[in-house]
Design an enzyme around this catalytic site. Structure first.
Site, PDB file in Angstrom:
ATOM      1  N   ALA A  61       0.871  -1.339   0.195  1.00  0.00           N
ATOM      2  CA  ALA A  61       0.252   0.162   0.232  1.00  0.00           C
ATOM      3  C   ALA A  61       0.798   1.513   0.209  1.00  0.00           C
ATOM      4  CB  ALA A  61      -1.104   0.052   1.416  1.00  0.00           C
ATOM      5  N   GLY A 118      -5.898 -13.664   4.671  1.00  0.00           N
ATOM      6  CA  GLY A 118      -4.375 -14.553   5.176  1.00  0.00           C
ATOM      7  C   GLY A 118      -4.084 -15.326   3.647  1.00  0.00           C
ATOM      8  N   LYS A 146     -13.480  -3.303   4.311  1.00  0.00           N
ATOM      9  CA  LYS A 146     -11.668  -4.300   4.603  1.00  0.00           C
ATOM     10  C   LYS A 146     -11.559  -3.788   5.819  1.00  0.00           C
ATOM     11  CE  LYS A 146      -8.804  -7.272   4.426  1.00  0.00           C
ATOM     12  NZ  LYS A 146      -7.594  -6.754   4.888  1.00  0.00           N
ATOM     13  N   HIS A 154     -12.958  -4.203   8.705  1.00  0.00           N
ATOM     14  CA  HIS A 154     -12.937  -5.773   9.404  1.00  0.00           C
ATOM     15  C   HIS A 154     -12.091  -6.261   9.906  1.00  0.00           C
ATOM     16  CE1 HIS A 154     -10.424  -9.986   7.933  1.00  0.00           C
ATOM     17  NE2 HIS A 154     -11.536 -10.018   8.296  1.00  0.00           N
ATOM     18  N   GLU A 171     -10.683  -7.154  13.818  1.00  0.00           N
ATOM     19  CA  GLU A 171      -9.945  -8.312  14.354  1.00  0.00           C
ATOM     20  C   GLU A 171      -8.922  -8.068  15.014  1.00  0.00           C
ATOM     21  OE1 GLU A 171      -5.923  -9.462  11.335  1.00  0.00           O
ATOM     22  OE2 GLU A 171      -8.039  -9.216  10.255  1.00  0.00           O
TER      23      GLU A 171
END
Length: 496
Positions: free
Chosen positions: A77, A131, A184, A187, A191
Site C-alpha cells: 500500500a 491470509g 476491509k 474488518h 480483527e
C-alpha cells in the site's frame, strides 16, 4: 490481444496464492513482478504446468490479456500502488480495468478511482482477507470502485472467493470508489478487537486462575464448539498447545510486544472523523501501542512492585472477595460471557462506523451482505456473523445491533458474568482495556441521562458555546451569563 483472462502484478505469497487459486478455477493468468526473477522462479516452480504466463514487463502483461484487460495489483500500500498505476496507464486502454487487492487506505482508493476514471479506465479497490491460506483456498473479497467494472470481474472474483454453507460466495459488490477498502478496513479493526479481547481473557486465566497453556487450550477449544465458534478462537486453542524445542509452551517464549500495520489505526481515525464511539477497537490499537513499550513497562513493574518479572510464574493476587483461584469452572463460565458480550459490542461499533461512512460518502451498503462476506474465508469469520446477517435481514435500517432481539437477549444473559470479570480484573490490577471499554459503551448507550449537560454548561461558561434545554425543542440554543461579567454574545454553535 492475448488469451489470459486476468493479469496479476506482485508475486509475494498472497499474490502467488491468488494466481494459483484463479488458475485452479479455470482461468488463464498472466503474471509480472518488479523483481523479474521471481516471475521465472514462480512459473518454473509452484506454477509449473499450469495456465500461467510469465511476463517480464507491464507492456508484455498488457499484451497477454483478453479485452477488456483486467489487471490485479498485489503490491505494498502507498506509493508503490500509485507507481504501478502509472506504469499500467501507459500500456492499457480506455475500458480496461485495474484492481487493487492490497490493504490500501480507502481515501487513496477514492482519489485513485476518480483519477483512473478521468483517463477512461475503470478501477476497483478490493479488500482481500484470509491470509495466505485464504488466498489459495478462498478468501473473503470486498470489491468497490467503478460500478461498470463489476460485471466484467464478477465471475472471476466470486469463483475464487470462499463459499458459505449454501454455496454463496463471500464476495459481492460493496459500493462506489473507496467502499470496498473501507469495509476491509473495518474488518481489520474488528480483527484487532477480537484478538485483544481473546488475549485479555487469556491473561485473566493465566494470572488469576494460574492456568497452564494446555489447560487454556482446552477451554478455547470447547468455546469454539459453541457460540464463540470462530477462526480466531480456533487458532488460539491451537497456539496454546504448541511446544518449543525444549518441550515448554512456545507461547510463553514469545515477547509480549505486538506489532501492527496500520489498518486498526485507520479505523480509529475514521471513527474520530465520523464521530462514532468506536471505543473497543481503538482501545485494542492503544493496547498494542502500550505493549510495544516493553522496557518501560518492565521498569514500571519494578517501581510499583505490581507485577511479576518477565518469565516468572503468574501472580496469585487477591480480590476484595477472596483469593483466586476460587471456583475455577464458575469463573471460566463468566469469562465466556465477558468475551461474548464484548464481541457483540465490537461488531456493533464496527457496523455503526460503516453506517456513518455510508451516509458521508453516499454509499448504499448492504450490511447483511457485508456480514455474509465476512462469514467465510476471512480472519474474523465466525458463526456469530450469521446472526448479524439475520438481524439486518429482519430490519435493514436497524440503527444498532444492541436493539436486535437476538443480541439483546445474549447481552442480558451475559451481563452479570461480564461485570463480575471486569470487577475482578480491576480489583487485581489486570489490564482489560478492550473488555472494560465495551462495558462502558454498553452502560453509556443504555443510560437515559448522561453527564453531558454539565459538560455543555462548562463549555458555555468558559467559551459561550451555548446549550440546549430539556424544556425547549431540539435545535434551540441558549447562552447564560454565568459570572455576571460576560456579555450576552454567544459563540456560533457547531460540531467539529
Amino acid at each position: 490481444m492475448g488469451e489470459a483472462d486476468i493479469g496479476l502484478i506482485g508475486l509475494a505469497v498472497m499474490g502467488e496464492n491468488l494466481v494459483l487459486n484463479m488458475e485452479s478455477k479455470g482461468f488463464a493468468v498472466a503474471v509480472f513482478n518488479r523483481t523479474v526473477q521471481k516471475v521465472d522462479d514462480f512459473v518454473a516452480g509452484r506454477g509449473a504446468g499450469k495456465r500461467i504466463t510469465a511476463c517480464h514487463s507491464v507492456g508484455e502483461l498488457a499484451s497477454s490479456l483478453k479485452s477488456p484487460r483486467k489487471v490485479m495489483m498485489m503490491v505494498k500500500a502507498g506509493a508503490a500502488v500509485d507507481e504501478t498505476i502509472e506504469h499500467l496507464l501507459g500500456v492499457l486502454s480506455p475500458g480496461d480495468i485495474i484492481i487493487d487487492g492490497g490493504n490500501s487506505n480507502y481515501e487513496d482508493t477514492i482519489r485513485r478511482t476518480a483519477y483512473i476514471e478521468s483517463k477512461g479506465l475503470l478501477y476497483i479497490g478490493a479488500g482481500v482477507s484470509g491470509g495466505e491460506e485464504g488466498a489459495l483456498l478462498g478468501p473473503s473479497i470486498m470489491p468497490g470502485g467503478s460500478p461498470e467494472a463489476w460485471p466484467e470481474v464478477k465471475s472471476i472474483l466470486q469463483a475464487i472467493a470462499a463459499k458459505v454453507e449454501d454455496g454463496s460466495p463471500c464476495c459481492e459488490w460493496v459500493g462506489e470508489n473507496g467502499a470496498g477498502h473501507f469495509v476491509k478496513m473495518v474488518h481489520n479493526g474488528i480483527e484487532y478487537g477480537d484478538m485483544q479481547i481473546i488475549s485479555e481473557v487469556y491473561q485473566l486465566m493465566r494470572d488469576l486462575l494460574g492456568m497452564s497453556p494446555d489447560e487454556m487450550s482446552e477451554v478455547y477449544a470447547e468455546w469454539n464448539s459453541g457460540d464463540l465458534d470462530s477462526y480466531l478462537v480456533e487458532i488460539t486453542a491451537n497456539i496454546l498447545r504448541v511446544k518449543d524445542a525444549d518441550g515448554s509452551p512456545l507461547v510463553d517464549k514469545i515477547l509480549d510486544a505486538a506489532g501492527q500495520k496500520g489498518t486498526g489505526k485507520w479505523t480509529g481515525i475514521a471513527a474520530l472523523n465520523q464521530g462514532v464511539p468506536l471505543t473497543l477497537i481503538t482501545e485494542a490499537v492503544f493496547a498494542r501501542c502500550l505493549s510495544s513499550e516493553k522496557d518501560e513497562r518492565m521498569e514500571a513493574a519494578v517501581a510499583y512492585g505490581s507485577a511479576q518479572a518477565y518469565g516468572q510464574a503468574p501472580a496469585k493476587a487477591a480480590t476484595a472477595g477472596g483469593s483466586f483461584p476460587q471456583d475455577r469452572a464458575a469463573f471460566i463460565a463468566k469469562l465466556k460471557d465477558a468475551l461474548y458480550a464484548s464481541k457483540i459490542i465490537s461488531y456493533t461499533q464496527g457496523f455503526l462506523l460503516l453506517r456513518a461512512a455510508a451516509k458521508e460518502y453516499g454509499w448504499n451498503l448492504n450490511y447483511g451482505g457485508i456480514a455474509l462476506m465476512w462469514r467465510g474465508g476471512c480472519i474474523i469469520r465466525s458463526a456469530f456473523l450469521g446472526k448479524i446477517k439475520e438481524a439486518f435481514d429482519a430490519e435493514p435500517a436497524l440503527p444498532n445491533l444492541l436493539l436486535a432481539p437476538f443480541f439483546k437477549d445474549k447481552i442480558e444473559k451475559a451481563e452479570a458474568g461480564w461485570r463480575y470479570v471486569i470487577g475482578a480484573a480491576v480489583a487485581n490490577g489486570v489490564p482489560v482495556p478492550a473488555m472494560s471499554a465495551a462495558l462502558s459503551y454498553f452502560d453509556g448507550y443504555r443510560c437515559a441521562r448522561l453527564p453531558a449537560n454539565l459538560i455543555q454548561a462548562q463549555r458555555d461558561y468558559f467559551g459561550a458555546h451555548t446549550y440546549e434545554r430539556v424544556d425547549a425543542p431540539r435545535g434551540t440554543f441558549f447562552h447564560t451569563n454565568w459570572t455576571g461579567h460576560g456579555g450576552s454574545t454567544a459563540s456560533t454553535a457547531y460540531n467539529a
